[in-house]
Design a protein around this motif. Sequence first.
Motif, PDB file in Angstrom:
ATOM      1  N   CYS A  76      26.657  93.976  24.572  1.00 38.00           N
ATOM      2  CA  CYS A  76      25.983  94.903  25.484  1.00 38.00           C
ATOM      3  C   CYS A  76      26.822  95.208  26.725  1.00 38.00           C
ATOM      4  N   GLY A  77      27.654  94.238  27.114  1.00 37.55           N
ATOM      5  CA  GLY A  77      28.442  94.418  28.327  1.00 37.55           C
ATOM      6  C   GLY A  77      27.645  94.169  29.597  1.00 37.55           C
ATOM      7  N   GLY A  78      26.641  93.319  29.532  1.00 34.74           N
ATOM      8  CA  GLY A  78      25.827  93.032  30.711  1.00 34.74           C
ATOM      9  C   GLY A  78      25.032  91.753  30.515  1.00 34.74           C
ATOM     10  N   ASP A  79      24.262  91.385  31.532  1.00 39.55           N
ATOM     11  CA  ASP A  79      23.437  90.185  31.463  1.00 39.55           C
ATOM     12  C   ASP A  79      22.238  90.433  30.553  1.00 39.55           C
ATOM     13  N   ARG A  80      22.020  89.519  29.633  1.00 36.12           N
ATOM     14  CA  ARG A  80      20.919  89.648  28.678  1.00 36.12           C
ATOM     15  C   ARG A  80      20.312  88.267  28.404  1.00 36.12           C
ATOM     16  N   ALA A  81      19.112  88.249  27.870  1.00 33.92           N
ATOM     17  CA  ALA A  81      18.503  87.009  27.399  1.00 33.92           C
ATOM     18  C   ALA A  81      19.157  86.627  26.074  1.00 33.92           C
ATOM     19  N   TYR A  82      19.215  85.327  25.827  1.00 28.85           N
ATOM     20  CA  TYR A  82      19.806  84.871  24.573  1.00 28.85           C
ATOM     21  C   TYR A  82      18.954  83.756  23.969  1.00 28.85           C
ATOM     22  N   ARG A  83      19.202  83.519  22.677  1.00 32.25           N
ATOM     23  CA  ARG A  83      18.676  82.349  21.980  1.00 32.25           C
ATOM     24  C   ARG A  83      19.857  81.634  21.329  1.00 32.25           C
ATOM     25  N   ARG A  84      20.009  80.352  21.612  1.00 32.07           N
ATOM     26  CA  ARG A  84      21.035  79.563  20.922  1.00 32.07           C
ATOM     27  C   ARG A  84      20.388  78.999  19.665  1.00 32.07           C
ATOM     28  N   ARG A  85      21.033  79.247  18.518  1.00 33.24           N
ATOM     29  CA  ARG A  85      20.388  78.955  17.245  1.00 33.24           C
ATOM     30  C   ARG A  85      21.307  78.160  16.320  1.00 33.24           C
ATOM     31  N   THR A  86      20.712  77.283  15.562  1.00 33.91           N
ATOM     32  CA  THR A  86      21.402  76.583  14.488  1.00 33.91           C
ATOM     33  C   THR A  86      20.788  77.040  13.170  1.00 33.91           C
ATOM     34  N   GLY A  87      21.529  76.879  12.084  1.00 33.56           N
ATOM     35  CA  GLY A  87      21.018  77.390  10.816  1.00 33.56           C
ATOM     36  C   GLY A  87      21.422  76.547   9.626  1.00 33.56           C
ATOM     37  N   ARG A  88      20.661  76.706   8.554  1.00 25.46           N
ATOM     38  CA  ARG A  88      20.959  76.074   7.272  1.00 25.46           C
ATOM     39  C   ARG A  88      21.157  77.186   6.241  1.00 25.46           C
ATOM     40  N   ARG A  89      22.233  77.091   5.479  1.00 26.85           N
ATOM     41  CA  ARG A  89      22.570  78.108   4.484  1.00 26.85           C
ATOM     42  C   ARG A  89      22.064  77.678   3.104  1.00 26.85           C
ATOM     43  N   ARG A  90      21.524  78.658   2.377  1.00 23.42           N
ATOM     44  CA  ARG A  90      21.034  78.383   1.019  1.00 23.42           C
ATOM     45  C   ARG A  90      21.454  79.512   0.075  1.00 23.42           C
ATOM     46  N   PHE A  91      21.688  79.131  -1.162  1.00 26.60           N
ATOM     47  CA  PHE A  91      21.922  80.116  -2.211  1.00 26.60           C
ATOM     48  C   PHE A  91      20.572  80.669  -2.655  1.00 26.60           C
TER      49      PHE A  91
END
Length: 243
Positions: A33-48
């Motif tokens: 975006c090029g500016g200050d924004r809200a974020y979520r830090r996320r972890t994930g699990r991958r599945r076939f």
Amino acid sequence: MVTRDGRRRTARVAGIRTKWHTVDSGEFFCPGCGGDRAYRRRTGRRRFVLLGLPLLPRGAAAPVVECAACRGHFGTETLEGPTTTRLAGMLRDAVHSVALSVLAVGGTESRTAREAAVEMIRGSGFPDCSEEQLLALVAALRADPRGGGSLGGSPGDGADSDGVPGAAGLGLVELELREVLRPLAPHLAPVGRETLLLQGATIALADGPYQPAERGVLEAVGEALTFAPDEVARLLAAARTPS
């Protein structure tokens, strides 16, 4: 499958899908975006996934920072940089510290030096700064109890009778400058770092050539801003040369 605009979409029979879990949230500078924004830090699990059904686990996905506005995913190192709001505050504090330190070691007797310091601080984002406030801050800085005495000096440290710091006081000033400037330096372009050093030089030169203590503080500013000694010497010489 046909979308609303009439295009045909082919369903994916098989593939890898990631299920994300939010760890925390906050505000960051979004590269997308090029500016200050809200974020979520996320972890994930991958599945076939086959025909929409998750079957075999495929391990953990690298953690990401997801922008709440553009939904872009970025590496967690993006959280190490300041937001634009935080960066502006860091820059204001840096300008204030440089002006105050140069004035404190150079003496406050010169009206032109005081006026140059006030102008510099007002321009950085403190529009209500006055000479009286600045003098009170200089007095408080000189009376700081840290560093084994006062900034104004104690017997044997070489302090002048007007309270200009001696060796112990200069060491304290330089230490405080580094604490303020070093976190800021990586986020400033070279021209921004030069400007900050030259602003301090302007105050020092307002009442004549550099005093040894003033030059020492400006060299500490340059070092904290990651300039090499020869580059600091060049910039200070350039500031002394009329344009």
